[in-house]
Design a protein around this motif. Sequence first.
Motif, PDB file in Angstrom:
ATOM      1  N   THR A  53      34.998  19.463   8.735  1.00  0.00           N
ATOM      2  CA  THR A  53      35.400  19.931   7.483  1.00  0.00           C
ATOM      3  C   THR A  53      36.859  19.008   7.506  1.00  0.00           C
ATOM      4  O   THR A  53      37.542  19.071   8.388  1.00  0.00           O
ATOM      5  CB  THR A  53      35.819  21.370   7.311  1.00  0.00           C
ATOM      6  OG1 THR A  53      34.481  21.968   7.518  1.00  0.00           O
ATOM      7  CG2 THR A  53      36.308  21.717   6.024  1.00  0.00           C
ATOM      8  N   ALA A  54      37.304  18.682   6.193  1.00  0.00           N
ATOM      9  CA  ALA A  54      38.425  17.741   6.057  1.00  0.00           C
ATOM     10  C   ALA A  54      39.801  18.808   6.493  1.00  0.00           C
ATOM     11  O   ALA A  54      39.545  20.167   5.864  1.00  0.00           O
ATOM     12  CB  ALA A  54      38.767  17.373   4.739  1.00  0.00           C
ATOM     13  N   PRO A  55      40.680  18.474   7.133  1.00  0.00           N
ATOM     14  CA  PRO A  55      41.701  19.526   7.553  1.00  0.00           C
ATOM     15  C   PRO A  55      42.462  19.986   6.434  1.00  0.00           C
ATOM     16  O   PRO A  55      42.771  19.311   5.485  1.00  0.00           O
ATOM     17  CB  PRO A  55      42.657  18.861   8.498  1.00  0.00           C
ATOM     18  CG  PRO A  55      42.185  17.335   8.493  1.00  0.00           C
ATOM     19  CD  PRO A  55      41.002  17.434   7.781  1.00  0.00           C
ATOM     20  N   ARG A  56      42.863  21.358   6.408  1.00  0.00           N
ATOM     21  CA  ARG A  56      43.828  21.811   5.149  1.00  0.00           C
ATOM     22  C   ARG A  56      45.360  21.725   5.736  1.00  0.00           C
ATOM     23  O   ARG A  56      45.237  22.192   6.951  1.00  0.00           O
ATOM     24  CB  ARG A  56      43.312  23.011   4.884  1.00  0.00           C
ATOM     25  CG  ARG A  56      41.947  23.066   3.987  1.00  0.00           C
ATOM     26  CD  ARG A  56      41.424  24.283   3.727  1.00  0.00           C
ATOM     27  NE  ARG A  56      41.265  25.458   5.092  1.00  0.00           N
ATOM     28  CZ  ARG A  56      40.486  25.209   5.963  1.00  0.00           C
ATOM     29  NH1 ARG A  56      39.613  24.392   6.033  1.00  0.00           N
ATOM     30  NH2 ARG A  56      40.690  26.146   7.217  1.00  0.00           N
ATOM     31  N   ILE A  57      46.155  21.228   5.064  1.00  0.00           N
ATOM     32  CA  ILE A  57      47.534  21.298   5.619  1.00  0.00           C
ATOM     33  C   ILE A  57      48.434  22.562   5.330  1.00  0.00           C
ATOM     34  O   ILE A  57      48.235  23.184   4.150  1.00  0.00           O
ATOM     35  CB  ILE A  57      48.492  20.184   5.100  1.00  0.00           C
ATOM     36  CG1 ILE A  57      47.637  18.874   5.536  1.00  0.00           C
ATOM     37  CG2 ILE A  57      49.987  20.037   5.593  1.00  0.00           C
ATOM     38  CD1 ILE A  57      47.625  18.544   6.846  1.00  0.00           C
ATOM     39  N   MET A  58      49.072  23.240   6.087  1.00  0.00           N
ATOM     40  CA  MET A  58      49.560  24.490   6.130  1.00  0.00           C
ATOM     41  C   MET A  58      50.535  24.166   5.212  1.00  0.00           C
ATOM     42  O   MET A  58      51.620  23.434   5.502  1.00  0.00           O
ATOM     43  CB  MET A  58      50.083  25.245   7.092  1.00  0.00           C
ATOM     44  CG  MET A  58      50.957  26.649   7.113  1.00  0.00           C
ATOM     45  SD  MET A  58      51.229  27.018   8.724  1.00  0.00           S
ATOM     46  CE  MET A  58      49.735  28.009   9.165  1.00  0.00           C
ATOM     47  N   PRO A  59      50.966  25.011   4.010  1.00  0.00           N
ATOM     48  CA  PRO A  59      52.044  24.821   3.114  1.00  0.00           C
ATOM     49  C   PRO A  59      53.487  25.187   3.597  1.00  0.00           C
ATOM     50  O   PRO A  59      53.579  26.012   4.504  1.00  0.00           O
ATOM     51  CB  PRO A  59      51.739  25.786   1.882  1.00  0.00           C
ATOM     52  CG  PRO A  59      51.106  26.822   2.387  1.00  0.00           C
ATOM     53  CD  PRO A  59      50.242  26.340   3.604  1.00  0.00           C
ATOM     54  N   ASP A  60      54.461  24.425   3.177  1.00  0.00           N
ATOM     55  CA  ASP A  60      55.686  24.898   3.365  1.00  0.00           C
ATOM     56  C   ASP A  60      56.126  26.141   2.604  1.00  0.00           C
ATOM     57  O   ASP A  60      56.399  26.120   1.311  1.00  0.00           O
ATOM     58  CB  ASP A  60      56.845  23.838   3.184  1.00  0.00           C
ATOM     59  CG  ASP A  60      58.189  23.964   3.671  1.00  0.00           C
ATOM     60  OD1 ASP A  60      58.674  25.382   3.900  1.00  0.00           O
ATOM     61  OD2 ASP A  60      58.925  23.096   3.773  1.00  0.00           O
ATOM     62  N   ALA A  61      56.259  27.312   3.142  1.00  0.00           N
ATOM     63  CA  ALA A  61      56.342  28.460   2.478  1.00  0.00           C
ATOM     64  C   ALA A  61      57.969  29.021   2.530  1.00  0.00           C
ATOM     65  O   ALA A  61      58.386  29.992   2.076  1.00  0.00           O
ATOM     66  CB  ALA A  61      55.649  29.566   2.945  1.00  0.00           C
ATOM     67  N   GLY A  62      59.042  28.119   3.232  1.00  0.00           N
ATOM     68  CA  GLY A  62      60.399  28.092   3.195  1.00  0.00           C
ATOM     69  C   GLY A  62      60.842  28.606   4.538  1.00  0.00           C
ATOM     70  O   GLY A  62      59.895  28.944   5.623  1.00  0.00           O
ATOM     71  N   VAL A  63      62.078  28.427   4.699  1.00  0.00           N
ATOM     72  CA  VAL A  63      62.567  28.671   6.146  1.00  0.00           C
ATOM     73  C   VAL A  63      62.509  30.304   6.708  1.00  0.00           C
ATOM     74  O   VAL A  63      62.369  30.382   7.943  1.00  0.00           O
ATOM     75  CB  VAL A  63      64.027  28.106   6.190  1.00  0.00           C
ATOM     76  CG1 VAL A  63      64.177  27.018   5.965  1.00  0.00           C
ATOM     77  CG2 VAL A  63      65.060  29.178   5.413  1.00  0.00           C
ATOM     78  N   PHE A  64      62.515  30.957   5.777  1.00  0.00           N
ATOM     79  CA  PHE A  64      62.113  32.483   6.407  1.00  0.00           C
ATOM     80  C   PHE A  64      60.851  32.906   6.652  1.00  0.00           C
ATOM     81  O   PHE A  64      60.605  34.081   7.021  1.00  0.00           O
ATOM     82  CB  PHE A  64      62.871  33.532   5.390  1.00  0.00           C
ATOM     83  CG  PHE A  64      64.284  33.115   5.165  1.00  0.00           C
ATOM     84  CD1 PHE A  64      65.197  33.407   5.964  1.00  0.00           C
ATOM     85  CD2 PHE A  64      64.887  32.683   3.655  1.00  0.00           C
ATOM     86  CE1 PHE A  64      66.488  33.008   6.025  1.00  0.00           C
ATOM     87  CE2 PHE A  64      66.399  32.447   3.784  1.00  0.00           C
ATOM     88  CZ  PHE A  64      67.017  32.700   4.754  1.00  0.00           C
ATOM     89  N   ALA A  65      59.856  32.075   5.975  1.00  0.00           N
ATOM     90  CA  ALA A  65      58.334  32.319   6.319  1.00  0.00           C
ATOM     91  C   ALA A  65      57.761  31.647   7.539  1.00  0.00           C
ATOM     92  O   ALA A  65      56.868  32.012   7.829  1.00  0.00           O
ATOM     93  CB  ALA A  65      57.625  32.181   5.357  1.00  0.00           C
ATOM     94  N   VAL A  66      58.520  30.681   8.086  1.00  0.00           N
ATOM     95  CA  VAL A  66      57.948  29.727   9.151  1.00  0.00           C
ATOM     96  C   VAL A  66      57.610  30.752  10.444  1.00  0.00           C
ATOM     97  O   VAL A  66      56.566  30.209  11.061  1.00  0.00           O
ATOM     98  CB  VAL A  66      58.879  28.597   9.238  1.00  0.00           C
ATOM     99  CG1 VAL A  66      60.054  28.793  10.171  1.00  0.00           C
ATOM    100  CG2 VAL A  66      57.997  27.574  10.101  1.00  0.00           C
ATOM    101  N   ALA A  67      58.459  31.690  10.587  1.00  0.00           N
ATOM    102  CA  ALA A  67      58.036  32.460  11.800  1.00  0.00           C
ATOM    103  C   ALA A  67      56.695  33.019  11.876  1.00  0.00           C
ATOM    104  O   ALA A  67      55.750  33.063  12.840  1.00  0.00           O
ATOM    105  CB  ALA A  67      59.222  33.455  12.224  1.00  0.00           C
ATOM    106  N   ASP A  68      56.386  33.740  10.467  1.00  0.00           N
ATOM    107  CA  ASP A  68      55.184  34.254  10.466  1.00  0.00           C
ATOM    108  C   ASP A  68      53.922  33.233  10.441  1.00  0.00           C
ATOM    109  O   ASP A  68      53.034  33.402  10.883  1.00  0.00           O
ATOM    110  CB  ASP A  68      55.071  35.191   9.100  1.00  0.00           C
ATOM    111  CG  ASP A  68      55.984  36.345   9.254  1.00  0.00           C
ATOM    112  OD1 ASP A  68      56.343  36.681  10.188  1.00  0.00           O
ATOM    113  OD2 ASP A  68      56.552  36.879   7.959  1.00  0.00           O
TER     114      ASP A  68
END
Length: 106
Positions: A53-68
Amino acid sequence: MADTTELTAAVERFADRLRTAPQSRLQRGAAAEGLELARELALRAQRLEAPDTAPRIMPDAGVFAVADQLVVAGNDLAGILRTASSAAEVDEVVGLVRRAAARAGL
């Protein structure tokens, strides 16, 4: 079956440091480092789980969401590695996490 305890602990430590980092540090590159790692972990999980399957790229949800995002990607990969990998593969990923945390200054 590979033991992924060290991997999940390393991911949690890095995520906790991201959560407690000041916004200025996150914006100076710590969040970008965390997102890059989360994307790499997610990509590795996708390759193992669905190699055709073609890989899906995780979106940039902002600096405060990156830990999650990092925790989700790390736990997904750990779950897959637990049943489909060797200890050497797990050690390699733990090294990725530790190096990313060091580059982030966390």
